[in-house]
Design an enzyme around this catalytic site. Structure first.
Site, PDB file in Angstrom:
ATOM      1  N   THR A 181       1.007  -1.025   0.092  1.00 40.80           N
ATOM      2  CA  THR A 181      -0.028   0.244   0.075  1.00 40.80           C
ATOM      3  C   THR A 181       0.950   1.216  -0.152  1.00 40.80           C
ATOM      4  OG1 THR A 181       0.068   0.129   2.360  1.00 40.80           O
ATOM      5  CG2 THR A 181      -1.771  -1.157   1.396  1.00 40.80           C
ATOM      6  N   GLU A 325      -5.427  -4.211  -0.773  1.00 38.97           N
ATOM      7  CA  GLU A 325      -5.871  -5.174  -0.112  1.00 38.97           C
ATOM      8  C   GLU A 325      -7.068  -6.050  -0.607  1.00 38.97           C
ATOM      9  OE1 GLU A 325      -5.196  -2.167   0.897  1.00 38.97           O
ATOM     10  OE2 GLU A 325      -4.617  -2.041   2.986  1.00 38.97           O
ATOM     11  N   LYS A 434     -15.477  16.537  10.396  1.00 40.06           N
ATOM     12  CA  LYS A 434     -16.280  16.649  11.250  1.00 40.06           C
ATOM     13  C   LYS A 434     -16.458  18.108  11.766  1.00 40.06           C
ATOM     14  CE  LYS A 434     -18.321  12.912  13.762  1.00 40.06           C
ATOM     15  NZ  LYS A 434     -18.205  11.797  14.654  1.00 40.06           N
ATOM     16  N   TRP A 439     -20.930  15.599   9.608  1.00 45.67           N
ATOM     17  CA  TRP A 439     -20.113  15.146   8.718  1.00 45.67           C
ATOM     18  C   TRP A 439     -20.201  15.827   7.340  1.00 45.67           C
ATOM     19  CZ3 TRP A 439     -19.690   9.077   8.688  1.00 45.67           C
ATOM     20  CH2 TRP A 439     -18.984   8.505   9.842  1.00 45.67           C
TER      21      TRP A 439
END
Ligand code: ADP
Length: 539
Positions: A181, A325, A434, A439
């Site tokens: 990654t 992944e 936030k 959100w």
């Protein structure tokens, strides 16, 4: 009671053996690194792959040894995708765009004994060479005429070798690829694909509910071969006998257009950055694609405007979502009869703005922060968890599982899933903004801004605010020559998003990208951390 069918293990090399037998003359074309265009076919490629396997075997490598590549999208890199796993080696596809520290980390962590590199990446290699702890042999992926002195040359090493191999029968769980990654948070983490996971992923990726390949497709992978095996295209394509066109190291709009037209490419894929360059080029020149039919875009959210621009040119866009992944395909946006019934406009809107629809092999669920299951109603958003035969169980060289006891892997993304099985990412957990406990979706804001005339790329990040804890700020990179001011962007956004989402500040600046072509939000957050610190807390 066990079934009584053959237990022949799934093997990556069998994909190419099949293609060489059933689609022998189908072409494999590649742009070289300052070399003439390369033309071969599946039968010829299997012969060269066999020679490469003999060559690798001749380096004294043992089963399970790692071999790293530092290479672009060429036929030689493609050959190694089959040659190394074919004889039980693990191919680590190093990412040349990583910062040096991370690149060194991945090659040392992989403990590779051989490194194969493209000629124009020699600078990168020479910069890091003294810090590579395990590399014994360096081979240049080049023809002999252009190979640089002091390096072994791939073509010289494979030439004259036997062009067939008695391929060993490997346990299907044998490791095949090691992909890291990009390490935007902490050290890069190694994901170790197996023959089983790669072959199952290739079967599924070709399905009509995913990439829907056939031997009539001419596929040009513009996602890097070093990034999660170019989303598995080298395998999904070969299983279906497609013609392959590899663009080498040239991803600028003009080079892509030239190759698409000359090779009659019908299908391509890559991150949005690549397609921004391609569309810009077409706009500047007034050219139109004459063979391209479909483009899959993923890695980060596809701006709606990008999909609409392709549509105007007669090219279908499918958004896909995945991660290293997940090998990496998780979902692909494909239609269903139920969606089509809503009318063409609604159908397109859904395909363009959702990350994709569930495909067989990847189970998904969304949970709230307390771990409660959330409904699949397209509204409730929560942490996205996945599991399936091509999802990682644990990272390379770590003892503990990366999944919960039921096998769910936390993707780090926040998403909704609707009643048709479409998944939509609203943010990455670490990028969520936030504001006053509510959100703000950075992805939706970026998407909205990308539709504003003159905006090339927009990036949104949350930074500290004395009253609201966090507020969004926006970076805008404008098209060359565009007369665009903060108020234009603000006025445009007003019609698209709730008023309280509007960014507190808009900066005109280059948008920094990571080594895998994503907006580098961490860097933006660091760079702009204090821009709202002095705003009055009563404001
Ligand atoms: P990295 O090493 O940067 O994590 P990956 O390619 O594995 O590289 O990144 C996977 C992540 O990319 C996903 O978890 C998701 O956040 C993002 N991503 C991938 N495809 C999309 C998409 N179509 N829309 C939005 N985000 C996406």
């Amino acid at each position: 009671m066990l079934g009584l069918m053959q237990g022949r293990p799934l093997a990556i090399i069998d994909i190419l053996r099949y293609a060489a037998a059933a689609h022998a003359g189908q072409e494999i074309v590649s742009k070289g690194i300052d070399e003439p265009i390369w033309r071969s076919d599946y039968a010829g490629t299997l012969q060269r792959v066999s020679q490469a396997a003999h060559m690798l075997f001749g380096q004294g490598l043992c089963a399970g040894d790692r071999v790293s590549t530092l290479a672009w999208n060429t036929h030689r890199h493609f050959e190694l995708f089959y040659a190394a796993p074919g004889i039980g080696l693990v191919l680590h596809t190093a990412n040349p765009r990583l910062p040096d520290e991370h690149l060194i980390y991945t090659i040392n962590h992989a403990a590779s004994r051989v490194l194969l590199l493209d000629r124009n990446l020699v600078d990168v290699y020479e910069r890091i060479a003294s810090r590579l702890a395990t590399v014994e042999t360096v081979i240049m992926l080049s023809d002999p005429e252009r190979a640089l002195p002091g390096y072994e040359c791939y073509e010289t090493l494979i030439s004259g070798r036997e062009d067939s191999v008695d391929w060993p029968v490997l346990d299907e769980n044998t490791a095949a690829f090691l992909c890291y990654t990009s390490g935007t948070t902490g050290d890069p983490k190694g994901v170790l694909y197996s023959h089983r996971s790669v072959v199952l992923h290739a079967f599924a990726a070709g399905l009509s509910g995913a990439l829907g390949f056939s031997a009539f497709d001419v596929v040009m992978p513009c996602q890097s071969l070093y990034h999660a095996t170019a989303w598995g295209l080298p395998f999904a394509g070969a299983i279906n006998g497609v013609k392959f066109v590899f663009p080498g190291d040239r991803f600028d709009g003009a080079s892509l257009e030239a190759l698409i037209e000359s090779e009659r490419v019908t299908f391509s894929g890559g991150v949005p950055t690549i397609w921004t360059m391609y569309l810009d080029h077409l706009k500047r020149t007034g050219h139109k694609p004459t063979s391209l039919k479909r483009v899959i875009i993923g890695g980060s959210a596809v701006p709606r405007q990008m999909a609409a621009s392709f549509d105007e040119l007669g090219v279908n866009v499918q958004q896909i979502w995945g991660m290293t992944e997940t090998s990496p395909l998780g979902v692909v946006a494909t239609s269903t009869p139920a969606l089509a019934q809503r009318g063409r406009e609604a159908e397109l809107e859904h395909i363009w703005t959702q990350q994709g629809r569930m495909m067989f092999g990847i189970e998904m669920t969304i949970r709230d922060e307390a771990g409660n299951l959330l409904p699949h109603d397209g509204v409730a958003s929560g942490v996205l968890l996945v599991r399936g035969p091509w999802v990682l169980e644990r990272y390379y060289r770590t003892p503990q599982s990366a999944c919960d006891p039921e096998g769910w892997f936390d993707t780090g993304d926040i998403a909704t899933i609707d009643e048709l099985g479409f998944m939509r990412i609203t943010d990455r957990k670490k990028d969520v903004i936030k504001s006053g406990g509510e959100w703000v979706s950075s992805i939706e804001l970026e998407n909205a801004a990308a539709g504003c005339p003159g905006v090339k790329v927009a990036a949104v990040a949350g930074v500290y605010h004395p009253k609201w804890e966090e507020r969004p700020i926006m970076l805008v990179e404008a098209h060359e020559g565009a007369l665009l001011g903060e108020e234009d962007v603000r006025a445009y956004l007003k019609g698209c998003v709730p008023a309280w989402w509007l960014p507190d500040r808009i900066f005109f600046a280059d948008v920094p990208m990571t080594a895998t072509g994503k907006i580098d939000k961490k860097l933006i957050r660091d760079r702009y951390a204090d821009v709202l610190r002095d705003v009055s807390a009563s404001g």
